[in-house]
Motif scaffolding. Structure first.
Motif, PDB file in Angstrom:
ATOM      1  N   ILE A  56       0.768  -1.276   0.022  1.00  0.00           N
ATOM      2  CA  ILE A  56      -0.027   0.097  -0.050  1.00  0.00           C
ATOM      3  C   ILE A  56       0.851   1.149  -0.075  1.00  0.00           C
ATOM      4  O   ILE A  56       0.502   2.203  -0.620  1.00  0.00           O
ATOM      5  N   GLN A  57       2.012   1.152   0.884  1.00  0.00           N
ATOM      6  CA  GLN A  57       2.942   2.282   1.058  1.00  0.00           C
ATOM      7  C   GLN A  57       3.851   2.544  -0.073  1.00  0.00           C
ATOM      8  O   GLN A  57       4.489   3.608  -0.517  1.00  0.00           O
ATOM      9  N   ARG A  58       4.419   1.446  -0.747  1.00  0.00           N
ATOM     10  CA  ARG A  58       5.202   1.663  -1.510  1.00  0.00           C
ATOM     11  C   ARG A  58       5.410   0.496  -2.629  1.00  0.00           C
ATOM     12  O   ARG A  58       4.522  -0.668  -2.522  1.00  0.00           O
TER      13      ARG A  58
ATOM     14  N   LEU B  10      -1.758   5.718  13.547  1.00  0.00           N
ATOM     15  CA  LEU B  10      -2.644   6.264  12.391  1.00  0.00           C
ATOM     16  C   LEU B  10      -4.194   6.270  13.068  1.00  0.00           C
ATOM     17  O   LEU B  10      -4.782   7.165  12.715  1.00  0.00           O
ATOM     18  N   ALA B  11      -4.404   5.045  13.660  1.00  0.00           N
ATOM     19  CA  ALA B  11      -6.049   5.062  14.177  1.00  0.00           C
ATOM     20  C   ALA B  11      -6.396   6.315  15.058  1.00  0.00           C
ATOM     21  O   ALA B  11      -7.250   6.788  15.129  1.00  0.00           O
ATOM     22  N   LEU B  12      -5.240   6.333  16.097  1.00  0.00           N
ATOM     23  CA  LEU B  12      -5.180   7.323  17.113  1.00  0.00           C
ATOM     24  C   LEU B  12      -5.241   8.623  16.475  1.00  0.00           C
ATOM     25  O   LEU B  12      -6.370   9.465  16.737  1.00  0.00           O
ATOM     26  N   GLN B  13      -4.599   8.870  15.348  1.00  0.00           N
ATOM     27  CA  GLN B  13      -4.688  10.190  14.624  1.00  0.00           C
ATOM     28  C   GLN B  13      -6.013  10.352  13.990  1.00  0.00           C
ATOM     29  O   GLN B  13      -6.454  11.438  14.136  1.00  0.00           O
ATOM     30  N   GLN B  14      -6.224   9.319  13.404  1.00  0.00           N
ATOM     31  CA  GLN B  14      -7.951   9.457  12.674  1.00  0.00           C
ATOM     32  C   GLN B  14      -8.864   9.850  13.642  1.00  0.00           C
ATOM     33  O   GLN B  14      -9.755  10.739  13.616  1.00  0.00           O
ATOM     34  N   ALA B  15      -8.858   9.049  14.838  1.00  0.00           N
ATOM     35  CA  ALA B  15     -10.068   9.205  15.985  1.00  0.00           C
ATOM     36  C   ALA B  15      -9.854  10.658  16.620  1.00  0.00           C
ATOM     37  O   ALA B  15     -10.883  11.026  17.006  1.00  0.00           O
ATOM     38  N   THR B  16      -8.762  11.165  16.780  1.00  0.00           N
ATOM     39  CA  THR B  16      -8.639  12.640  17.527  1.00  0.00           C
ATOM     40  C   THR B  16      -8.215  13.735  16.589  1.00  0.00           C
ATOM     41  O   THR B  16      -8.630  14.885  17.263  1.00  0.00           O
TER      42      THR B  16
ATOM     43  N   PHE C 172      -6.955  -1.627   5.915  1.00  0.00           N
ATOM     44  CA  PHE C 172      -5.740  -0.661   5.918  1.00  0.00           C
ATOM     45  C   PHE C 172      -5.409   0.111   4.944  1.00  0.00           C
ATOM     46  O   PHE C 172      -4.742   1.313   5.263  1.00  0.00           O
ATOM     47  N   GLU C 173      -6.106  -0.188   3.722  1.00  0.00           N
ATOM     48  CA  GLU C 173      -5.971   0.935   2.731  1.00  0.00           C
ATOM     49  C   GLU C 173      -6.697   2.082   3.088  1.00  0.00           C
ATOM     50  O   GLU C 173      -6.165   3.271   2.833  1.00  0.00           O
ATOM     51  N   SER C 174      -7.892   2.067   3.688  1.00  0.00           N
ATOM     52  CA  SER C 174      -8.579   3.250   4.012  1.00  0.00           C
ATOM     53  C   SER C 174      -8.264   3.892   5.118  1.00  0.00           C
ATOM     54  O   SER C 174      -7.876   5.306   4.987  1.00  0.00           O
ATOM     55  N   LEU C 175      -7.604   3.152   6.148  1.00  0.00           N
ATOM     56  CA  LEU C 175      -6.942   3.987   7.323  1.00  0.00           C
ATOM     57  C   LEU C 175      -5.876   4.815   6.598  1.00  0.00           C
ATOM     58  O   LEU C 175      -5.606   5.962   7.132  1.00  0.00           O
ATOM     59  N   TRP C 176      -4.898   4.105   5.843  1.00  0.00           N
ATOM     60  CA  TRP C 176      -3.540   4.617   5.496  1.00  0.00           C
ATOM     61  C   TRP C 176      -3.925   5.855   4.621  1.00  0.00           C
ATOM     62  O   TRP C 176      -3.105   7.097   4.969  1.00  0.00           O
ATOM     63  N   LYS C 177      -4.863   5.983   3.820  1.00  0.00           N
ATOM     64  CA  LYS C 177      -5.306   6.875   3.008  1.00  0.00           C
ATOM     65  C   LYS C 177      -5.770   8.299   3.810  1.00  0.00           C
ATOM     66  O   LYS C 177      -5.514   9.359   3.528  1.00  0.00           O
ATOM     67  N   ILE C 178      -6.924   7.826   4.644  1.00  0.00           N
ATOM     68  CA  ILE C 178      -7.441   9.102   5.470  1.00  0.00           C
ATOM     69  C   ILE C 178      -6.545   9.552   6.831  1.00  0.00           C
ATOM     70  O   ILE C 178      -6.356  10.875   6.558  1.00  0.00           O
ATOM     71  N   ALA C 179      -5.895   8.591   7.460  1.00  0.00           N
ATOM     72  CA  ALA C 179      -5.178   9.228   8.652  1.00  0.00           C
ATOM     73  C   ALA C 179      -3.964   9.918   8.202  1.00  0.00           C
ATOM     74  O   ALA C 179      -3.391  10.672   8.781  1.00  0.00           O
ATOM     75  N   SER C 180      -3.234   9.220   7.005  1.00  0.00           N
ATOM     76  CA  SER C 180      -1.755   9.738   6.691  1.00  0.00           C
ATOM     77  C   SER C 180      -1.971  11.262   5.873  1.00  0.00           C
ATOM     78  O   SER C 180      -0.789  12.089   5.810  1.00  0.00           O
TER      79      SER C 180
END
Length: 319
Positions: A102-104, A167-173, A309-317
């Motif tokens: 996903i990342q590279r 990343l999930a913490l980042q997305q949640a907060t 994980f793709e969704s989390l990576w794209k949204i949170a990052s």
């Protein structure tokens, strides 16, 4: 000419059958581990090795080979390029196996690594030093929002369950988390105890009985759907009003093309080990996370996890 060709094909077939008939007695089976010694993946490999030998039978020998770095990619490259003869297998771990592509662009072909069996489903945890002023997820979120990027969270690498937890913490907060990747859990813990980072994300099975008895570290939250054995006193993130659920799944994989009879024998030995009373009694931490799946079932499950994980990576990052 046709006779010669026939004889060559026959000789090759007989040689292949002979080699497979000898497996696994004629030389050791190497198990590649993509993380440093002392982490959850390494501990699982070493705990299971003698019991895999027992259930494979004969003169089977297992050697654990650590190839740490790049969130497991170094080991995955070696595994993908190994001969599919049963003498080289690996312990693979999600999310990293799924998040690296996903990342590279990975240095290996993802389809060249085929799951043999899942062994562990292991929720992540947020852990702080024993003398930390953070006593709950509410404290952690407050500090994070008051000083975005000022809170350093360590994990055992980019794309691992620890990184996904950050990343999930980042997305949640909505606050940026300063994620610090390490080569393995033991290095991350050393940094936490040295107060070089504020929090670490680690797997539940990596939190040993010694950790529980020690005052050096404390768990703020476990990131499973429910409280797990060994940390029943620790609330989940969801119980603390944070919708975060991240787990590491660990199991065995082999290079594509492994003969079906060898794959079946390996899978059966792995399943037998997960039910072996002596293994379960000795490998207490690992036993708490046992969640066996066949290679085929694990492959199907990975397909659903990949989207998460793709969704989390794209949204949170992007925050």
């Amino acid at each position: 000419m046709q006779v010669v060709r026939f004889l060559l094909i026959t000789a090759l077939a007989l040689a292949t059958m002979s080699a497979r008939a000898a497996w696994p007695d004629d030389r050791p089976i190497e198990v590649y581990v993509g993380f440093a010694a002392g982490g959850g993946t390494d501990l699982l490999a070493r705990a299971m090795a003698p019991y895999l030998q027992k259930h494979l039978g004969g003169k089977a020998r297992i050697i654990v080979v650590n190839k740490p770095g790049a969130s497991g990619e170094i080991a995955y490259v070696s595994l993908s390029r190994a001969a599919a003869d049963g003498y080289t297998i690996g312990i693979v771990s999600t999310p990293s196996l799924l998040t690296i592509p996903i990342q590279r662009k990975p240095k290996y072909e993802a389809s060249a690594i085929v799951p043999v069996a899942r062994v562990i489903d292991d929720p992540a945890m947020f852990v702080v030093a024993g003398d930390s002023k953070l006593n709950s997820m509410a404290d952690l979120v407050r500090q994070l929002k008051a000083n975005p990027e000022g809170l350093a969270m360590g994990s055992n690498g980019i794309g691992t369950n620890g990184h996904m937890a950050a990343l999930a913490l980042q997305q949640a907060t909505g606050a940026k988390v300063n994620h610090i990747p390490f080569a393995g859990t033991s290095q991350t813990k050393t940094s936490l105890l040295g107060h070089h980072i504020d929090v670490m994300a680690m797997s539940t099975t990596e939190f040993t009985d010694a950790d529980r008895a020690s005052k050096d570290v404390r768990v703020l939250a476990q990131l499973g759907a429910e409280r797990r054995p060994g940390v029943k006193d620790v609330p989940t993130a969801r119980e603390q009003n944070l919708d975060i659920q991240i787990s590491s799944e660990r199991g065995f994989a082999a290079p594509r093309g492994l003969p079906p009879d060898i794959a079946k024998r390996l899978q059966d030995a792995i399943e037998a080990t997960t039910k072996d009373p002596e293994f379960l009694a000795r490998a207490v931490n690992e036993a708490r996370g046992i969640s066996y799946l066949s290679g085929a079932a694990w492959s199907q499950h990975m397909a659903t996890q990949r989207g998460k994980f793709e969704s989390l990576w794209k949204i949170a990052s992007t925050k």
